[in-house]
Write an enzyme that holds these catalytic residues in place. Structure first.
Site, short mmCIF file in Angstrom:
data_model
loop_
_atom_site.label_atom_id
_atom_site.label_comp_id
_atom_site.label_asym_id
_atom_site.label_seq_id
_atom_site.Cartn_x
_atom_site.Cartn_y
_atom_site.Cartn_z
N CYS A 59 -7.74 4.72 -26.31
CA CYS A 59 -8.26 5.76 -27.20
C CYS A 59 -7.95 5.38 -28.64
O CYS A 59 -6.82 4.96 -28.96
CB CYS A 59 -7.63 7.10 -26.86
N CYS A 66 0.86 10.45 -26.95
CA CYS A 66 -0.09 10.11 -25.89
C CYS A 66 0.00 8.65 -25.44
O CYS A 66 -0.21 7.72 -26.24
CB CYS A 66 -1.51 10.40 -26.37
N ARG A 266 -1.43 28.67 -19.01
CA ARG A 266 -1.24 27.61 -18.03
C ARG A 266 0.08 26.88 -18.22
O ARG A 266 0.40 26.40 -19.30
CB ARG A 266 -2.39 26.59 -18.11
#
Length: 351
Positions: A59, A66, A266
């Site tokens: 990415c 990340c 969540r």
């Protein structure tokens, strides 16, 4: 502030108000959050989702947390966009183990024109299986959001990650305004929003409060608010950050529940590091959605059977989704797979 007063849906939260929630005695905060939760949800039902990485690694974004960022050497194998057929097979497996929503994530800054047709086929195929559909593909323009909505995408995930003030310490390749713009396009296209953030990146209490203020003060609250605990991956700039205090994490869930009473909150990344007692507290604080399965994109997640064992011990049931009967679903599955076999989209979408 009483539980009844806090239960009203608001879009005008101030930093002082939110910090006051965080600073309550722990038991008072949990009681307030659970009281709010029960006014809108069955306290013993938890929505279950499965997340699949449909394109992994390389990415161009520089998000410091990340492992998929091409800026860092984390040893992650780079993979092309998955074949549509394989995505549908994974979705069918997810449904078989009890998931009601199938989320697909691609490590992109934004989807390219050549990849969009395959992405749309994935949405259509997963939808035909009778699952709710969710995708996270990075930044979107208005044309792309409309195409995804037309294909049947239910949710689009695009996290804000942290407060506007702290954001520049974590990401420089995309602005906070870019993220808010994508959320606006998603809402305009008629899709539901999944947006939350990450704890444990070195942020302050003000930053945690600031993230929740950004989400709760949107014109409509996100239908799903994932609260992630940083999964520290060797090779990323945040690999040596201090662990989040478990009680601080539970506080974040509780305040999110109070501020966004009708949203699913969540319990997301970082659950592998949580013991059963911490997860039980999370549900008490108002968390009512989890990712289910052995992997969450590229990091470990508690195995499905462990989740079901914990649910049983706590008296929790997976949240049900109203669906057609099994015969209708079987026909839809067979039709979707047949269409993929006859289509050039069966082949690797990155070729």
């Amino acid at each position: 502030m009483s539980a009844t007063a806090a239960c009203a849906t608001r879009h005008d939260w101030t930093l002082a108000e939110v910090k006051a929630l965080f600073l309550q005695p722990f038991n008072d905060l949990l009681f307030q959050a659970q009281s709010v939760h029960r006014q809108h949800f069955d306290a013993n039902r938890v929505q279950v989702s499965t997340l699949l990485s449909i394109k992994t690694g390389a990415c161009p974004e520089d998000c410091k947390y990340c492992p998929q960022s091409g800026h860092y050497n984390t040893g992650l194998d780079k993979e092309k966009l998955m074949e549509v057929q394989k995505v549908l097979e994974a979705a069918a497996e997810a449904k078989a183990i009890g998931s009601t929503r199938f989320c697909m994530g691609a490590a992109w800054k934004h989807p390219s024109a050549k990849d969009m047709p395959y992405v749309l086929k994935m949405v259509e195929g997963v939808k035909a299986l009778g699952l709710e559909t969710c995708m996270t593909l990075g930044k979107l323009d208005q044309e792309q959001t409309r195409a995804l909505a037309a294909a049947g995408l239910d949710y689009y995930n695009h996290n804000l990650d942290t407060s506007p003030e702290f954001y520049g310490n974590i990401i420089t390749t995309r602005t906070y305004a870019d993220r808010l713009e994508t959320l606006s396009y998603v809402r305009e296209a008629g899709m539901k929003i999944c947006s939350g953030g990450i704890l444990g990146m070195g942020e302050s209490l003000d930053d945690r409060a600031g993230l929740l203020i950004q989400l709760a003060n949107l014109p409509e609250h996100p239908e799903s608010v994932p609260i992630n605990m940083l999964v520290k991956v060797k090779g990323t700039p945040l690999a040596e950050e201090q662990d989040v205090d478990p009680f601080d994490f539970i506080r974040m869930l509780a305040v999110a529940r109070i501020m966004m009473p009708k949203s699913h909150v969540r319990l997301s990344a970082g659950r592998e590091q949580m013991n059963e007692q911490m997860q039980a507290l999370a549900f008490l604080a108002g968390a009512n959605s989890i990712f289910y399965g052995e992997k969450l994109l590229t990091t470990a997640n508690p195995q499905a059977d462990k989740d079901m064992q914990l649910f049983k011990r706590l008296g929790i049931q997976p949240e049900e989704r109203h669906e057609h009967d099994d015969e209708v679903h079987q026909a839809a599955i067979e039709q979707a797979l047949l269409e993929q076999r006859d289509s050039k989209l069966f082949y690797n979408a990155a070729v």
